[in-house]
Design a protein around this motif. Structure first.
Motif, PDB file in Angstrom:
ATOM      1  N   UNK A  83      70.661  35.744 -35.883  1.00  0.00           N
ATOM      2  CA  UNK A  83      69.717  36.248 -34.929  1.00  0.00           C
ATOM      3  C   UNK A  83      68.842  35.114 -34.368  1.00  0.00           C
ATOM      4  N   UNK A  84      68.476  34.163 -35.208  1.00  0.00           N
ATOM      5  CA  UNK A  84      67.647  33.040 -34.775  1.00  0.00           C
ATOM      6  C   UNK A  84      68.350  32.240 -33.687  1.00  0.00           C
ATOM      7  N   UNK A  85      69.625  31.988 -33.879  1.00  0.00           N
ATOM      8  CA  UNK A  85      70.410  31.204 -32.915  1.00  0.00           C
ATOM      9  C   UNK A  85      70.470  31.907 -31.554  1.00  0.00           C
ATOM     10  N   UNK A  86      70.639  33.229 -31.575  1.00  0.00           N
ATOM     11  CA  UNK A  86      70.689  33.989 -30.327  1.00  0.00           C
ATOM     12  C   UNK A  86      69.351  33.940 -29.591  1.00  0.00           C
ATOM     13  N   UNK A  87      68.266  34.034 -30.343  1.00  0.00           N
ATOM     14  CA  UNK A  87      66.934  33.977 -29.723  1.00  0.00           C
ATOM     15  C   UNK A  87      66.697  32.619 -29.069  1.00  0.00           C
ATOM     16  N   UNK A  88      67.080  31.560 -29.736  1.00  0.00           N
ATOM     17  CA  UNK A  88      66.913  30.221 -29.170  1.00  0.00           C
ATOM     18  C   UNK A  88      67.794  30.048 -27.940  1.00  0.00           C
ATOM     19  N   UNK A  96      44.157  37.042 -34.318  1.00  0.00           N
ATOM     20  CA  UNK A  96      43.772  36.696 -35.679  1.00  0.00           C
ATOM     21  C   UNK A  96      44.923  36.501 -36.646  1.00  0.00           C
ATOM     22  N   UNK A  97      46.145  36.730 -36.208  1.00  0.00           N
ATOM     23  CA  UNK A  97      47.313  36.566 -37.078  1.00  0.00           C
ATOM     24  C   UNK A  97      48.044  35.273 -36.746  1.00  0.00           C
ATOM     25  N   UNK A  98      48.620  34.609 -37.743  1.00  0.00           N
ATOM     26  CA  UNK A  98      49.347  33.359 -37.482  1.00  0.00           C
ATOM     27  C   UNK A  98      50.534  33.581 -36.547  1.00  0.00           C
ATOM     28  N   UNK A  99      50.728  32.650 -35.665  1.00  0.00           N
ATOM     29  CA  UNK A  99      51.843  32.694 -34.743  1.00  0.00           C
ATOM     30  C   UNK A  99      53.145  32.538 -35.510  1.00  0.00           C
ATOM     31  N   UNK A 100      54.138  33.346 -35.184  1.00  0.00           N
ATOM     32  CA  UNK A 100      55.438  33.227 -35.833  1.00  0.00           C
ATOM     33  C   UNK A 100      56.526  33.697 -34.887  1.00  0.00           C
ATOM     34  N   UNK A 101      57.729  33.224 -35.133  1.00  0.00           N
ATOM     35  CA  UNK A 101      58.866  33.601 -34.309  1.00  0.00           C
ATOM     36  C   UNK A 101      59.333  32.446 -33.440  1.00  0.00           C
ATOM     37  N   UNK A 102      60.173  32.768 -32.460  1.00  0.00           N
ATOM     38  CA  UNK A 102      60.723  31.781 -31.547  1.00  0.00           C
ATOM     39  C   UNK A 102      59.897  31.795 -30.274  1.00  0.00           C
TER      40      UNK A 102
END
Length: 53
Positions: free
Chosen positions: A1-6, A30-36
């Motif tokens: 899934x990570x590869x497809x998002x990139x 207020x929440x840490x940034x995460x994801x692609x």
């Protein structure tokens, strides 16, 4: 899934603006940034590896 998002990021016309936003804003509501973001993976600091790869 990570590869497809990139892969999707690399087709986006605002990829660099997205990445710049993510690099300059480490939190959202207020929440840490995460994801692609802009073709780069962002994870909360507490989950990052403490040793270099």
């Amino acid at each position: 899934m990570r590869r497809e998002a990139i892969h999707i990021c690399h087709t986006c016309p605002v990829m660099m603006q997205c990445r710049k936003y993510a690099e300059t804003n480490n939190q959202i509501c207020g929440y840490p940034l995460q994801g692609i973001w802009g073709g780069k993976e962002f994870t909360p600091r507490k989950y990052r590896r403490s040793t270099p790869r």
